[in-house]
Design a protein around this motif. Structure first.
Motif, mmCIF file in Angstrom:
data_model
loop_
_atom_site.group_PDB
_atom_site.id
_atom_site.type_symbol
_atom_site.label_atom_id
_atom_site.label_comp_id
_atom_site.label_asym_id
_atom_site.label_seq_id
_atom_site.Cartn_x
_atom_site.Cartn_y
_atom_site.Cartn_z
ATOM 1 N N THR A 146 32.341 19.217 -26.081
ATOM 2 C CA THR A 146 32.863 20.172 -25.091
ATOM 3 C C THR A 146 32.952 19.541 -23.700
ATOM 4 O O THR A 146 33.989 19.673 -23.031
ATOM 5 N N ARG A 171 22.506 23.274 -17.296
ATOM 6 C CA ARG A 171 22.040 21.885 -17.461
ATOM 7 C C ARG A 171 21.569 21.614 -18.880
ATOM 8 O O ARG A 171 20.650 20.830 -19.107
ATOM 9 N N SER A 172 22.169 22.311 -19.860
ATOM 10 C CA SER A 172 21.743 22.063 -21.240
ATOM 11 C C SER A 172 22.168 20.651 -21.655
ATOM 12 O O SER A 172 23.122 20.086 -21.111
ATOM 13 N N LEU A 175 25.800 20.529 -23.029
ATOM 14 C CA LEU A 175 26.960 20.981 -22.263
ATOM 15 C C LEU A 175 26.855 20.641 -20.773
ATOM 16 O O LEU A 175 27.565 19.759 -20.273
ATOM 17 N N HIS A 194 21.055 25.776 -11.950
ATOM 18 C CA HIS A 194 20.390 26.280 -13.158
ATOM 19 C C HIS A 194 19.648 27.553 -12.816
ATOM 20 O O HIS A 194 19.824 28.095 -11.708
ATOM 21 N N SER A 195 18.791 27.998 -13.720
ATOM 22 C CA SER A 195 18.170 29.313 -13.526
ATOM 23 C C SER A 195 17.218 29.328 -12.326
ATOM 24 O O SER A 195 16.883 30.394 -11.822
ATOM 25 N N VAL A 214 26.853 28.434 -18.716
ATOM 26 C CA VAL A 214 25.621 29.205 -18.611
ATOM 27 C C VAL A 214 25.382 30.118 -19.822
ATOM 28 O O VAL A 214 24.318 30.087 -20.442
ATOM 29 N N GLY A 215 26.398 30.948 -20.122
ATOM 30 C CA GLY A 215 26.191 31.953 -21.157
ATOM 31 C C GLY A 215 25.733 33.274 -20.557
ATOM 32 O O GLY A 215 24.960 34.010 -21.169
ATOM 33 N N ARG A 216 26.205 33.558 -19.331
ATOM 34 C CA ARG A 216 25.947 34.849 -18.674
ATOM 35 C C ARG A 216 27.290 35.424 -18.241
ATOM 36 O O ARG A 216 27.965 34.824 -17.389
ATOM 37 N N ALA A 234 33.258 27.148 -19.423
ATOM 38 C CA ALA A 234 32.914 26.823 -20.822
ATOM 39 C C ALA A 234 32.117 27.938 -21.463
ATOM 40 O O ALA A 234 31.828 27.898 -22.654
ATOM 41 N N GLY A 235 31.738 28.931 -20.687
ATOM 42 C CA GLY A 235 30.904 30.017 -21.201
ATOM 43 C C GLY A 235 31.671 30.885 -22.184
ATOM 44 O O GLY A 235 32.883 31.072 -22.060
ATOM 45 N N TYR A 236 30.965 31.346 -23.158
ATOM 46 C CA TYR A 236 31.596 32.242 -24.128
ATOM 47 C C TYR A 236 30.587 33.329 -24.463
ATOM 48 O O TYR A 236 29.554 33.060 -25.066
ATOM 49 N N THR A 267 37.686 21.587 -27.887
ATOM 50 C CA THR A 267 36.489 21.088 -28.571
ATOM 51 C C THR A 267 36.784 20.858 -30.043
ATOM 52 O O THR A 267 36.472 19.798 -30.604
HETATM 53 P P1 NAP Z 1 21.929 27.122 -22.820
HETATM 54 O O1 NAP Z 1 21.356 25.987 -23.573
HETATM 55 O O2 NAP Z 1 21.367 28.489 -22.963
HETATM 56 O O3 NAP Z 1 21.897 26.713 -21.272
HETATM 57 C C1 NAP Z 1 22.231 27.627 -20.284
HETATM 58 C C2 NAP Z 1 22.051 26.993 -18.926
HETATM 59 O O4 NAP Z 1 22.381 27.964 -17.944
HETATM 60 C C3 NAP Z 1 20.628 26.540 -18.644
HETATM 61 O O5 NAP Z 1 20.642 25.271 -18.015
HETATM 62 C C4 NAP Z 1 20.082 27.626 -17.696
HETATM 63 O O6 NAP Z 1 19.159 27.150 -16.757
HETATM 64 C C5 NAP Z 1 21.345 28.039 -16.974
HETATM 65 N N1 NAP Z 1 21.224 29.390 -16.455
HETATM 66 C C6 NAP Z 1 20.766 30.495 -17.094
HETATM 67 N N2 NAP Z 1 20.821 31.550 -16.275
HETATM 68 C C7 NAP Z 1 21.283 31.114 -15.092
HETATM 69 C C8 NAP Z 1 21.554 31.740 -13.853
HETATM 70 N N3 NAP Z 1 21.340 33.046 -13.660
HETATM 71 N N4 NAP Z 1 22.044 30.983 -12.843
HETATM 72 C C9 NAP Z 1 22.279 29.676 -13.029
HETATM 73 N N5 NAP Z 1 22.055 29.027 -14.191
HETATM 74 C C10 NAP Z 1 21.562 29.744 -15.209
HETATM 75 O O7 NAP Z 1 23.486 27.294 -23.115
HETATM 76 P P2 NAP Z 1 24.606 26.200 -23.569
HETATM 77 O O8 NAP Z 1 24.434 25.849 -24.994
HETATM 78 O O9 NAP Z 1 24.708 25.134 -22.555
HETATM 79 O O10 NAP Z 1 25.904 27.130 -23.488
HETATM 80 C C11 NAP Z 1 26.320 27.717 -22.285
HETATM 81 C C12 NAP Z 1 27.556 28.571 -22.543
HETATM 82 O O11 NAP Z 1 28.606 27.735 -22.978
HETATM 83 C C13 NAP Z 1 27.393 29.626 -23.634
HETATM 84 O O12 NAP Z 1 28.161 30.766 -23.273
HETATM 85 C C14 NAP Z 1 28.001 28.975 -24.857
HETATM 86 O O13 NAP Z 1 28.517 29.927 -25.780
HETATM 87 C C15 NAP Z 1 29.099 28.178 -24.235
HETATM 88 N N6 NAP Z 1 29.515 27.020 -25.017
HETATM 89 C C16 NAP Z 1 30.798 26.853 -25.141
HETATM 90 C C17 NAP Z 1 31.274 25.792 -25.848
HETATM 91 C C18 NAP Z 1 32.753 25.645 -25.960
HETATM 92 O O14 NAP Z 1 33.208 24.867 -26.776
HETATM 93 N N7 NAP Z 1 33.523 26.330 -25.127
HETATM 94 C C19 NAP Z 1 30.432 24.861 -26.439
HETATM 95 C C20 NAP Z 1 29.089 25.043 -26.268
HETATM 96 C C21 NAP Z 1 28.648 26.143 -25.539
HETATM 97 P P3 NAP Z 1 17.709 26.545 -17.171
HETATM 98 O O15 NAP Z 1 17.970 25.159 -17.644
HETATM 99 O O16 NAP Z 1 16.948 26.586 -15.889
HETATM 100 O O17 NAP Z 1 17.169 27.464 -18.224
#
Ligand code: NAP
Length: 285
Positions: A146, A171-172, A175, A194-195, A214-216, A234-236, A267
């Motif tokens: 991605t 910062r996952s 992604l 990040h959070s 993020v995923g929010r 990229a969020g979904y 992707t």
């Molecule tokens: P994840 O592992 O849950 O990571 C989420 C990140 O967002 C973490 O770094 C978290 O911070 C941060 N975060 C959470 N709440 C926040 C806030 N209020 N303010 C700022 N940052 C915040 O999620 P992920 O796997 O990276 O996926 C993220 C999103 O992308 C999801 O919606 C997923 O469905 C989507 N995604 C899309 C694709 C695509 O192909 N389009 C591929 C993969 C994922 P901390 O590190 O401090 O917890």
């Protein structure tokens, strides 16, 4: 390309189509030169409906691009050792060129151990430590899919990150972190949020390029988008909603990805392309 009052949409579906056409040409060329049909193996643990659909989509589209697919469905109760065994077998199989482990794999499985059982030269999803290391050193290898797609989208719209301020929200390891690293490698000045970030709005307001990972739902509001910024979402989230409030952000962005139709199709397209790129079997090419 649809126009809006402000931002132009970055059409991930159209870019994905071009990647598929390119892949089909390369697959046909490889087969003509070597007799080898590239093969992407997908491994799915359990029967989560979203994962089942995602895997089926990848298989169908692979076929259309001239890539064979081998699907390995495993019961939800599969143990880490069993999954590692399957992935090692596929890694050693010369007829398999790319391996995709659909995740999440279930909480009882050590996902990292499973990822590390994938041979780096078949790691088309860029999930192994080896792939992460080559990406961070800027060496040839498979970058996470991605984040790589995000760069591909920027290239398709002639956005050069060099010298620009990029803010990556999230910062996952799969992604946000690699997305920022790839932008850094292209000479952007990168800030991660990040959070625990104290003032997300202030950081986003500085950004020429915003990557939301993020995923929010609708966390990033249009009022925080710098006029003319490029916005990649990229969020979904449930209900086909991204991490950016599209309706307000589109009024200020110069380019913006829709959700769905932004990063997702790219992707999947890139995964197929990589099955062709993956090192061919030992019988030599
Ligand atoms: P994840 O592992 O849950 O990571 C989420 C990140 O967002 C973490 O770094 C978290 O911070 C941060 N975060 C959470 N709440 C926040 C806030 N209020 N303010 C700022 N940052 C915040 O999620 P992920 O796997 O990276 O996926 C993220 C999103 O992308 C999801 O919606 C997923 O469905 C989507 N995604 C899309 C694709 C695509 O192909 N389009 C591929 C993969 C994922 P901390 O590190 O401090 O917890």
């Amino acid at each position: 390309m649809p126009q809006t009052s402000q931002g132009r949409l970055m059409d991930g579906t159209a870019v994905a189509r071009r990647i598929v056409e390119e892949t089909a040409r390369r697959a046909a060329d490889l087969t003509a030169r070597t007799g080898v049909t590239p093969c992407l193996a997908t491994v799915l643990v359990g029967d989560d409906p979203a994962s089942v659909t995602y895997v089926r989509m990848k298989q169908n589209r692979s076929r259309r691009a001239g890539i064979a697919s081998r699907h390995v469905p495993l019961p939800a109760a599969t143990t880490t050792d069993e999954l590692v065994g399957v992935l090692r077998e596929l890694s050693a199989d010369p007829a398999v060129h790319g391996i995709l482990l659909q995740h999440p794999v279930g909480e009882h499985v050590d996902e990292r151990a499973a990822f590390e059982a994938i041979a780096p030269e078949k790691d088309v999803d860029g999930v192994t430590f080896a792939s992460f290391a080559t990406m961070s050193f800027g060496l040839p290898g498979f970058v996470s899919c991605t984040p790589g797609g995000i760069l591909r989208l920027l290239d398709a719209y002639d956005v050069d990150p060099a010298g620009k301020r990029a803010v990556v929200v999230g910062r996952s390891a799969i992604l946000g972190k690699p997305a920022g690293m790839l932008l850094l490698a292209r000479d952007a000045t990168v800030t991660y949020c990040h959070s625990r970030t104290r003032d997300l709005s202030a950081a986003v307001r500085e950004a020429d390029i915003v990557v939301a990972a993020v995923g929010r739902p609708r966390l990033i509001r249009g009022q925080d988008i710098k006029p003319g910024a490029v916005v990649l979402d990229a969020g979904y989230n449930e209900g086909n909603v991204g991490d950016v409030d599209f309706d307000t952000a589109v009024e200020r962005a110069s380019l913006i990805t829709p959700v769905p139709g932004g990063g997702g199709p790219i992707t999947i397209a890139r995964l197929r392309g990589r099955a062709v790129t993956a090192r061919p079997p030992a019988r030599g090419v």
